[in-house]
Design an enzyme around this catalytic site. Structure first.
Site, PDB file in Angstrom:
ATOM      1  N   GLY A 165       0.934  -1.111  -0.083  1.00 45.00           N
ATOM      2  CA  GLY A 165       0.127  -0.075   0.027  1.00 45.00           C
ATOM      3  C   GLY A 165       0.892   1.219  -0.027  1.00 45.00           C
ATOM      4  O   GLY A 165       1.882   1.265  -0.361  1.00 45.00           O
ATOM      5  N   CYS A 166       0.322   2.398   0.402  1.00 46.47           N
ATOM      6  CA  CYS A 166       1.125   3.616   0.648  1.00 46.47           C
ATOM      7  C   CYS A 166       2.495   3.352   1.500  1.00 46.47           C
ATOM      8  O   CYS A 166       2.433   2.994   2.448  1.00 46.47           O
ATOM      9  CB  CYS A 166       0.263   4.607   1.443  1.00 46.47           C
ATOM     10  SG  CYS A 166       1.241   6.288   1.600  1.00 46.47           S
TER      11      CYS A 166
END
Length: 324
Positions: free
Chosen positions: A158-159
């Site tokens: 993810g981020c």
């Protein structure tokens, strides 16, 4: 990751700028080197095939120039070529090695030299293993083995702001950098990656001490601090750039990662879709993205997304945290 075309470009158009330069007279080198070291490195000699134990030595560490001490290769890129000389697939840094076309023995070859002191190392050929296809065929006499305990691992979940904040707090982690891996173009920008068109994933590159934290424990933390069962998605973030992925550097790491994924699968009702991919290159993101949570603790994303995740992680992994 350097490919054959890059080597040809360097040899034809000029080599990358080294981090430093060291120049000495021939007499000065003679006082520092043995006769054989001087013959190989300063007079462009070649050692006898299978004359060194370094050919079959694959322990972790790095290999430096015997003349100036510049680090040239990591043991992770060393392979058994069967030629009788130590062989590597990549230099430790793009600017560590210089390249020169030479025509000895009636054939054109690409000579490899230390980019710091011009020591002759050996030659580069295009018959190495994929994904680079390169074989740095080096004289063992031109190298010295350095025992270095640091290792690196790259993965995405993810981020990268979230992932970075978690791994920075782990005992044994020496450095965490945000960037991109697994795509189709070199040096992508953040905007290009976010478009989903480059094929890169947002990743962190973690430098760690295996004496303090194991490769397996890092993977357990990774797979338990994001949802590895959602394909190309992490929370509200959607797209292949947010995929769950582990980049391994050798077959042992691949086997270990497969084992840990099977182990972690028991904790999830849905199938773990974390990808395993051979590491090729890490492109560091702009400075704005580095150390993001520590520099912006009051920013909305940090308070709403990272704070709850960090709180849960620090409660579950108290024994693995650095001492404040």
């Amino acid at each position: 990751m350097l490919k054959w075309l890059d080597i040809i470009k360097f040899a034809t158009n000029g080599n990358p700028i080294p981090d430093r330069r060291l120049e000495k007279t021939e007499e000065e080198w003679k006082t520092l080197l043995t006769d054989e070291q001087f013959r190989i490195t300063r007079l462009k000699g070649t050692e006898r095939a299978f004359s060194s134990d370094l050919c079959s030595y694959f322990e972790p560490g790095r290999y430096a120039c015997i003349c100036c001490g510049t680090e040239l290769f990591d043991a992770d890129t060393k392979f058994e070529s069967g030629t009788g000389w130590p062989s590597f697939t990549q230099p430790i840094k793009e600017n560590a090695v210089a390249y020169h076309k030479e025509g000895s023995f009636g054939m054109v070859r690409i000579e490899a030299l230390c980019n710091t002191c011009d020591a002759h190392l050996g030659h580069v050929f295009q018959d190495g293993p994929m994904p680079s296809g390169l074989r740095y065929c080096m004289n063992a006499v031109s190298l010295k083995k350095m025992d270095v305990r640091e290792r690196k691992i790259d993965f995405g979940g993810g981020c990268f702001w979230c992932t970075e904040a978690i791994f920075q707090r782990l005992k044994g982690v020496l450095k965490v950098e945000n960037g991109f891996s697994g795509g189709k173009i070199a040096n992508p920008t953040y905007r290009e990656v976010c478009s989903g068109g480059t094929g890169h994933a947002e990743v962190v590159e973690v430098t760690y001490n295996p004496d303090e934290i194991s490769f397996e424990d890092l993977l357990r933390v990774h797979l338990s601090t994001h949802n590895p069962t959602t394909l190309n998605q992490h929370g509200a973030d959607q797209g292949s750039q947010y995929r769950s992925i582990i980049f391994y550097r050798n077959e042992n790491e691949k086997q270990a990662a497969t084992k840990i994924i099977d182990e972690v699968q028991k904790s999830y009702p849905d199938k773990v879709v974390t990808q395993l991919e051979m590491f090729e290159h890490f492109y560091k993101a702009d400075d704005y993205h580095q150390d993001y949570y520590n520099n912006n603790p009051d920013e909305g994303y940090c308070r709403a997304i990272i704070d709850p995740k960090l709180e849960k992680f620090m409660e579950q992994c108290k024994d693995k945290l650095k001492q404040e």
